[in-house]
Each structure stands twice: as structure tokens, then as C-alpha cells.
Design an enzyme around this catalytic site. Structure first.
Site, PDB file in Angstrom:
ATOM      1  N   GLY A  74      -1.120   2.554   9.799  1.00  0.00           N
ATOM      2  CA  GLY A  74      -0.405   2.338  11.053  1.00  0.00           C
ATOM      3  C   GLY A  74      -1.228   1.809  12.206  1.00  0.00           C
ATOM      4  O   GLY A  74      -0.751   1.764  13.337  1.00  0.00           O
ATOM      5  N   GLY A 110      -3.202  -3.232   9.386  1.00  0.00           N
ATOM      6  CA  GLY A 110      -2.445  -3.766  10.511  1.00  0.00           C
ATOM      7  C   GLY A 110      -1.651  -5.018  10.211  1.00  0.00           C
ATOM      8  O   GLY A 110      -1.214  -5.719  11.122  1.00  0.00           O
ATOM      9  N   PHE A 112      -6.955   5.358   8.044  1.00  0.00           N
ATOM     10  CA  PHE A 112      -5.666   5.733   8.628  1.00  0.00           C
ATOM     11  C   PHE A 112      -4.698   4.569   8.545  1.00  0.00           C
ATOM     12  O   PHE A 112      -5.063   3.427   8.815  1.00  0.00           O
ATOM     13  CB  PHE A 112      -5.823   6.133  10.093  1.00  0.00           C
ATOM     14  CG  PHE A 112      -6.769   7.285  10.309  1.00  0.00           C
ATOM     15  CD1 PHE A 112      -6.346   8.588  10.140  1.00  0.00           C
ATOM     16  CD2 PHE A 112      -8.084   7.060  10.666  1.00  0.00           C
ATOM     17  CE1 PHE A 112      -7.215   9.649  10.326  1.00  0.00           C
ATOM     18  CE2 PHE A 112      -8.966   8.109  10.862  1.00  0.00           C
ATOM     19  CZ  PHE A 112      -8.533   9.417  10.688  1.00  0.00           C
ATOM     20  N   HIS A 117      -1.237  -1.499  -4.110  1.00  0.00           N
ATOM     21  CA  HIS A 117      -2.509  -1.129  -3.502  1.00  0.00           C
ATOM     22  C   HIS A 117      -2.562   0.394  -3.370  1.00  0.00           C
ATOM     23  O   HIS A 117      -1.667   1.011  -2.790  1.00  0.00           O
ATOM     24  CB  HIS A 117      -2.633  -1.775  -2.118  1.00  0.00           C
ATOM     25  CG  HIS A 117      -3.995  -1.670  -1.517  1.00  0.00           C
ATOM     26  ND1 HIS A 117      -5.031  -2.504  -1.866  1.00  0.00           N
ATOM     27  CD2 HIS A 117      -4.490  -0.828  -0.585  1.00  0.00           C
ATOM     28  CE1 HIS A 117      -6.107  -2.186  -1.158  1.00  0.00           C
ATOM     29  NE2 HIS A 117      -5.811  -1.162  -0.383  1.00  0.00           N
ATOM     30  N   ASP A 151      -4.869   3.435  -2.077  1.00  0.00           N
ATOM     31  CA  ASP A 151      -6.007   3.828  -1.232  1.00  0.00           C
ATOM     32  C   ASP A 151      -6.460   5.242  -1.578  1.00  0.00           C
ATOM     33  O   ASP A 151      -5.693   6.198  -1.450  1.00  0.00           O
ATOM     34  CB  ASP A 151      -5.605   3.799   0.244  1.00  0.00           C
ATOM     35  CG  ASP A 151      -5.420   2.388   0.764  1.00  0.00           C
ATOM     36  OD1 ASP A 151      -6.372   1.595   0.686  1.00  0.00           O
ATOM     37  OD2 ASP A 151      -4.321   2.074   1.255  1.00  0.00           O
ATOM     38  N   MET A 202     -12.230   4.367  -0.834  1.00  0.00           N
ATOM     39  CA  MET A 202     -12.885   4.646   0.448  1.00  0.00           C
ATOM     40  C   MET A 202     -13.587   5.996   0.304  1.00  0.00           C
ATOM     41  O   MET A 202     -13.170   7.014   0.862  1.00  0.00           O
ATOM     42  CB  MET A 202     -11.857   4.654   1.580  1.00  0.00           C
ATOM     43  CG  MET A 202     -11.305   3.276   1.891  1.00  0.00           C
ATOM     44  SD  MET A 202     -10.055   3.287   3.193  1.00  0.00           S
ATOM     45  CE  MET A 202      -8.580   3.483   2.182  1.00  0.00           C
ATOM     46  N   ASP A 213      -6.793  -6.029   4.649  1.00  0.00           N
ATOM     47  CA  ASP A 213      -6.111  -4.731   4.617  1.00  0.00           C
ATOM     48  C   ASP A 213      -6.236  -4.097   5.992  1.00  0.00           C
ATOM     49  O   ASP A 213      -7.344  -3.853   6.468  1.00  0.00           O
ATOM     50  CB  ASP A 213      -6.765  -3.839   3.553  1.00  0.00           C
ATOM     51  CG  ASP A 213      -6.126  -2.464   3.459  1.00  0.00           C
ATOM     52  OD1 ASP A 213      -5.096  -2.225   4.128  1.00  0.00           O
ATOM     53  OD2 ASP A 213      -6.661  -1.621   2.719  1.00  0.00           O
ATOM     54  N   MET A 226      -9.100   8.161  -0.597  1.00  0.00           N
ATOM     55  CA  MET A 226      -9.964   8.586   0.517  1.00  0.00           C
ATOM     56  C   MET A 226     -10.466   9.997   0.265  1.00  0.00           C
ATOM     57  O   MET A 226      -9.702  10.868  -0.160  1.00  0.00           O
ATOM     58  CB  MET A 226      -9.192   8.508   1.832  1.00  0.00           C
ATOM     59  CG  MET A 226      -8.696   7.100   2.138  1.00  0.00           C
ATOM     60  SD  MET A 226      -7.885   6.946   3.744  1.00  0.00           S
ATOM     61  CE  MET A 226      -6.290   7.670   3.388  1.00  0.00           C
ATOM     62  N   MET A 272     -11.764  -5.512   5.634  1.00  0.00           N
ATOM     63  CA  MET A 272     -10.915  -4.577   6.371  1.00  0.00           C
ATOM     64  C   MET A 272     -10.629  -5.124   7.767  1.00  0.00           C
ATOM     65  O   MET A 272     -11.547  -5.559   8.470  1.00  0.00           O
ATOM     66  CB  MET A 272     -11.595  -3.214   6.487  1.00  0.00           C
ATOM     67  CG  MET A 272     -11.719  -2.456   5.182  1.00  0.00           C
ATOM     68  SD  MET A 272     -10.118  -1.931   4.500  1.00  0.00           S
ATOM     69  CE  MET A 272      -9.507  -0.833   5.772  1.00  0.00           C
ATOM     70  N   SER A 315       2.974  -0.036   6.188  1.00  0.00           N
ATOM     71  CA  SER A 315       4.201   0.222   6.943  1.00  0.00           C
ATOM     72  C   SER A 315       5.109  -0.986   6.972  1.00  0.00           C
ATOM     73  O   SER A 315       6.324  -0.855   6.995  1.00  0.00           O
ATOM     74  CB  SER A 315       3.901   0.638   8.372  1.00  0.00           C
ATOM     75  OG  SER A 315       2.602   0.920   8.613  1.00  0.00           O
ATOM     76  N   HIS A 332      -8.390   0.924  -4.161  1.00  0.00           N
ATOM     77  CA  HIS A 332      -9.347   0.759  -3.065  1.00  0.00           C
ATOM     78  C   HIS A 332     -10.029   2.100  -2.806  1.00  0.00           C
ATOM     79  O   HIS A 332      -9.420   3.033  -2.277  1.00  0.00           O
ATOM     80  CB  HIS A 332      -8.580   0.269  -1.821  1.00  0.00           C
ATOM     81  CG  HIS A 332      -9.410   0.130  -0.599  1.00  0.00           C
ATOM     82  ND1 HIS A 332      -8.847  -0.004   0.657  1.00  0.00           N
ATOM     83  CD2 HIS A 332     -10.759   0.080  -0.411  1.00  0.00           C
ATOM     84  CE1 HIS A 332      -9.810  -0.118   1.557  1.00  0.00           C
ATOM     85  NE2 HIS A 332     -10.975  -0.055   0.933  1.00  0.00           N
ATOM     86  N   SER A 349       0.830  -1.206   0.000  1.00  0.00           N
ATOM     87  CA  SER A 349       0.000   0.000   0.000  1.00  0.00           C
ATOM     88  C   SER A 349       0.860   1.249   0.000  1.00  0.00           C
ATOM     89  O   SER A 349       1.598   1.506   0.963  1.00  0.00           O
ATOM     90  CB  SER A 349      -0.917   0.012   1.221  1.00  0.00           C
ATOM     91  OG  SER A 349      -1.549   1.278   1.338  1.00  0.00           O
TER      92      SER A 349
END
Length: 217
Positions: A144, A176, A142, A32, A34, A67, A174, A36, A136, A197, A65, A7
Site C-alpha cells: 500500500g 506502489g 509493507f 508474486h 512476498d 525479503m 515492485d 518476509m 524495488m 492493491s 520474492h 502480489s
């Protein structure tokens, strides 16, 4: 072979092109992206201009993705900017079937996504219409965050639904994902793993090698 989809939300945007080249050298095929809008989720990220710019320089599979609220408004724009798959949240629209058809009309792969609080049963009617379901494992919006363990139970249920129907639908997780839990996500039934991360912090190549090892034991 399970798929890793790094990501870019966690990338260093000053060095984004360089970091994508490093991902390519590892043999990973997915990216990936994202998107938003500040409405469906509180954060605002990036949109079509970034995707179009990246598309000119890489053949990676763009796993986009969305969102965003009412994603049906932007299917044409994301398709034309270079998305290979458009994955939208079923909570963001009351036109789920129409949005799936619109994405297909541009020759793109289709994904649907559900938030941690959405029962997997809400995605069930669309399983034979889509290429992928994204479960998810954190609240969207967010990077992290820590993975919510209960969300892996939903992955187990989703995998069961897919197999009972004899489908080949991909299941993506997706949120963590790290070296120490990627294997658990695969064991639960996911075959496409998003990591932000865990890929971009420190040495990208080393991180990817370790993640792939965990995912494909």
C-alpha cells in the site's frame, strides 16, 4: 508482451483460493509471493507451507520474492515447496554467487532484488547469471505504499545495462504500482510489473484488464 505478476500480499486470505482462480481466468500467468521474515524487513508474512499448499491447486508461475536475511539457508525449502523463480535481495547476504548457484541447482529461475537505496551498479556483476532483476520502487516490507518516482530512474539505468550486454534479463518493478503509473514503469524499461492493491482492491478482473491495457499500449 509485458508480464503482470499480482502480489498476494494484498489478497483477502479468507478468499485466497477463489481470488487466485479469478486471476487464472484473466489469462495472467504469474503470481508474486512476498516472503518476509521480520528481520530483513519489519513485517512477517508467510512461508513454505502456504506456497506448497497453493502449488497443489494451480499451475501459475510462482514468482517468490524473499525479503529475508541469509536467503541461502532456505533455497532448498522454497525450491521444494513449489517456487518457479526464487528472487532474493543482494543486501540480505554476503553469498550472492553461491545463492545463485544453489537456486540453479534445483532447476529454478533466479532473480536478484535491490532496495530503493541500493545503487544499480551493485547488481551489475550478476546480470549474466540471473533471469530477472527486481528494482524495488518502495521500501520493502509493507503493502500500500506510494511509488518512489526516483526509483524509475534506476529502472532506466538497469535496462541500459542489460541491453548494452545483449542480455534478455527481465526487469521487474515492485511497489506502489497502480493504474495511473504502470505505463510509466514500462516506459522506464520494466517488463514484469508487480501489483498488489491495484489488482485485489474491488474487482480483480476489471483491475487486471486495465493494468494490462496500460502496460501493453
Amino acid at each position: 508482451m509485458n508480464i503482470l505478476s499480482p502480489s498476494i500480499l494484498s489478497a483477502d486470505f479468507w478468499r485466497l483460493g477463489e481470488q487466485i482462480r479469478e486471476i487464472e481466468r484473466t489469462g495472467v500467468k504469474y503470481l508474486h509471493i512476498d516472503v518476509m521474515d521480520g528481520l530483513f524487513v519489519p513485517s512477517i508474512s508467510y512461508g513454505m507451507p502456504l506456497i506448497a499448499s497453493l502449488r497443489k491447486h494451480t499451475d501459475l508461475f510462482f514468482d517468490v520474492h524473499l525479503m529475508i536475511e541469509r536467503p541461502e539457508r532456505y533455497v532448498k525449502d522454497f525450491a521444494e515447496s513449489g517456487a518457479d523463480m526464487i528472487n532474493f535481495h543482494i543486501e540480505g547476504t554476503d553469498q550472492i554467487g553461491e545463492t545463485i548457484k544453489a537456486i540453479r541447482s534445483y532447476g529454478k529461475k533466479v532473480g536478484i532484488a535491490i532496495k530503493p537505496g541500493t545503487p544499480v551498479e551493485e547488481a551489475e556483476p550478476y546480470l549474466d547469471l540471473v533471469d530477472m532483476v527486481l528494482v524495488m520502487t518502495v521500501e520493502p516490507g509493507f503493502g500500500g505504499q506510494k511509488l518512489i518516482p526516483e526509483c524509475l530512474d534506476k529502472v532506466v539505468l538497469m535496462r541500459r545495462m542489460v541491453e548494452e550486454r545483449g542480455l534478455s534479463t527481465d526487469i521487474q518493478v515492485d511497489g506502489g504500482i497502480a493504474i495511473d503509473n504502470a505505463e510509466r514503469a514500462v516506459e522506464a524499461g520494466a517488463n514484469v510489473i508487480v501489483a498488489g492493491s491495484a489488482v485485489f482492491k474491488n474487482d480483480i478482473s476489471v483491475n487486471i484488464k486495465e493494468l494490462l491495457h496500460k502496460m501493453n499500449k
